[in-house]
Motif scaffolding. Structure first.
Motif, PDB file in Angstrom:
ATOM      1  N   GLY A 294       0.799  -1.227   0.000  1.00  0.00           N
ATOM      2  CA  GLY A 294       0.000   0.000   0.000  1.00  0.00           C
ATOM      3  C   GLY A 294       0.830   1.273   0.000  1.00  0.00           C
ATOM      4  N   THR A 295       2.125   1.182  -0.280  1.00  0.00           N
ATOM      5  CA  THR A 295       2.973   2.371  -0.270  1.00  0.00           C
ATOM      6  C   THR A 295       3.220   2.936  -1.665  1.00  0.00           C
ATOM      7  N   TYR A 296       2.672   2.291  -2.700  1.00  0.00           N
ATOM      8  CA  TYR A 296       2.878   2.781  -4.072  1.00  0.00           C
ATOM      9  C   TYR A 296       2.079   4.056  -4.281  1.00  0.00           C
ATOM     10  N   GLN A 297       2.729   5.094  -4.776  1.00  0.00           N
ATOM     11  CA  GLN A 297       2.085   6.383  -5.026  1.00  0.00           C
ATOM     12  C   GLN A 297       2.000   6.615  -6.533  1.00  0.00           C
ATOM     13  N   VAL A 298       0.816   6.960  -7.006  1.00  0.00           N
ATOM     14  CA  VAL A 298       0.598   7.243  -8.422  1.00  0.00           C
ATOM     15  C   VAL A 298       0.941   8.695  -8.683  1.00  0.00           C
ATOM     16  N   ASP A 299       1.728   8.946  -9.721  1.00  0.00           N
ATOM     17  CA  ASP A 299       2.051  10.312 -10.128  1.00  0.00           C
ATOM     18  C   ASP A 299       0.878  10.840 -10.955  1.00  0.00           C
ATOM     19  N   ALA A 300       0.079  11.725 -10.364  1.00  0.00           N
ATOM     20  CA  ALA A 300      -1.135  12.223 -11.018  1.00  0.00           C
ATOM     21  C   ALA A 300      -0.815  12.965 -12.308  1.00  0.00           C
ATOM     22  N   GLY A 301       0.291  13.667 -12.369  1.00  0.00           N
ATOM     23  CA  GLY A 301       0.667  14.402 -13.577  1.00  0.00           C
ATOM     24  C   GLY A 301       0.923  13.471 -14.753  1.00  0.00           C
TER      25      GLY A 301
ATOM     26  N   ASP B 129      -1.262  13.118 -18.224  1.00  0.00           N
ATOM     27  CA  ASP B 129      -0.638  13.224 -19.547  1.00  0.00           C
ATOM     28  C   ASP B 129      -1.000  12.036 -20.438  1.00  0.00           C
ATOM     29  N   LYS B 130      -1.106  10.869 -19.859  1.00  0.00           N
ATOM     30  CA  LYS B 130      -1.453   9.670 -20.624  1.00  0.00           C
ATOM     31  C   LYS B 130      -2.938   9.648 -21.001  1.00  0.00           C
ATOM     32  N   LEU B 131      -3.796  10.260 -20.164  1.00  0.00           N
ATOM     33  CA  LEU B 131      -5.232  10.237 -20.420  1.00  0.00           C
ATOM     34  C   LEU B 131      -5.703  11.337 -21.363  1.00  0.00           C
ATOM     35  N   VAL B 132      -4.959  12.416 -21.504  1.00  0.00           N
ATOM     36  CA  VAL B 132      -5.375  13.545 -22.348  1.00  0.00           C
ATOM     37  C   VAL B 132      -5.651  13.114 -23.790  1.00  0.00           C
ATOM     38  N   PRO B 133      -4.769  12.369 -24.454  1.00  0.00           N
ATOM     39  CA  PRO B 133      -5.071  11.966 -25.834  1.00  0.00           C
ATOM     40  C   PRO B 133      -6.329  11.100 -25.927  1.00  0.00           C
ATOM     41  N   TYR B 134      -6.583  10.302 -24.939  1.00  0.00           N
ATOM     42  CA  TYR B 134      -7.763   9.450 -24.932  1.00  0.00           C
ATOM     43  C   TYR B 134      -9.034  10.294 -24.909  1.00  0.00           C
ATOM     44  N   PHE B 135      -9.071  11.293 -24.031  1.00  0.00           N
ATOM     45  CA  PHE B 135     -10.265  12.132 -23.934  1.00  0.00           C
ATOM     46  C   PHE B 135     -10.390  13.081 -25.116  1.00  0.00           C
ATOM     47  N   LYS B 136      -9.276  13.475 -25.701  1.00  0.00           N
ATOM     48  CA  LYS B 136      -9.335  14.319 -26.897  1.00  0.00           C
ATOM     49  C   LYS B 136      -9.971  13.569 -28.058  1.00  0.00           C
ATOM     50  N   SER B 137      -9.714  12.265 -28.158  1.00  0.00           N
ATOM     51  CA  SER B 137     -10.314  11.480 -29.237  1.00  0.00           C
ATOM     52  C   SER B 137     -11.830  11.438 -29.117  1.00  0.00           C
ATOM     53  N   PHE B 138     -12.367  11.516 -27.908  1.00  0.00           N
ATOM     54  CA  PHE B 138     -13.804  11.586 -27.753  1.00  0.00           C
ATOM     55  C   PHE B 138     -14.341  12.930 -28.221  1.00  0.00           C
TER      56      PHE B 138
END
Length: 98
Positions: free
Chosen positions: A73-80, A84-93
């Motif tokens: 439970g110590t793994y931290q997700v880098d929100a930035g 950055d990885k999700l932006v192209p996905y939402f742009k395609s919508f």
């Protein structure tokens, strides 16, 4: 007066033939053996797994560390990075009018 009707004998014979056919079918089913076949895709996956085990030691160590962090439970997700990885996905919508 007739005691034996010939029509009845024919129906008994057809019943016996049906029983015999069912017995033969069950005998054939019992004699069949199970078969297992591994598809070429599954064989490729098995080969990839074998290669992964002998892969780069640094990569194996990094994966081990990540697994330990996630399980503890110590793994931290880098929100930035995630954004950055999700932006192209939402742009395609947006381009498709959804």
């Amino acid at each position: 007066m007739k005691i034996n009707d010939t029509g009845r004998i024919g129906s008994i014979n057809s019943y016996q033939r049906q029983l015999e056919n069912q017995r033969q079918l069950t005998d054939k089913k019992m004699k069949r053996k199970d078969e297992v076949s591994i598809s070429s895709a599954a064989q490729e996956l098995l080969q990839a797994q074998a290669k992964e085990k002998t892969a780069d030691p640094a990569r194996v160590q990094r994966l081990k560390e990540l697994k330990e962090q996630v399980s503890s439970g110590t793994y931290q997700v880098d929100a930035g990075k995630l954004a950055d990885k999700l932006v192209p996905y939402f742009k395609s919508f947006g381009d498709n009018g959804l």
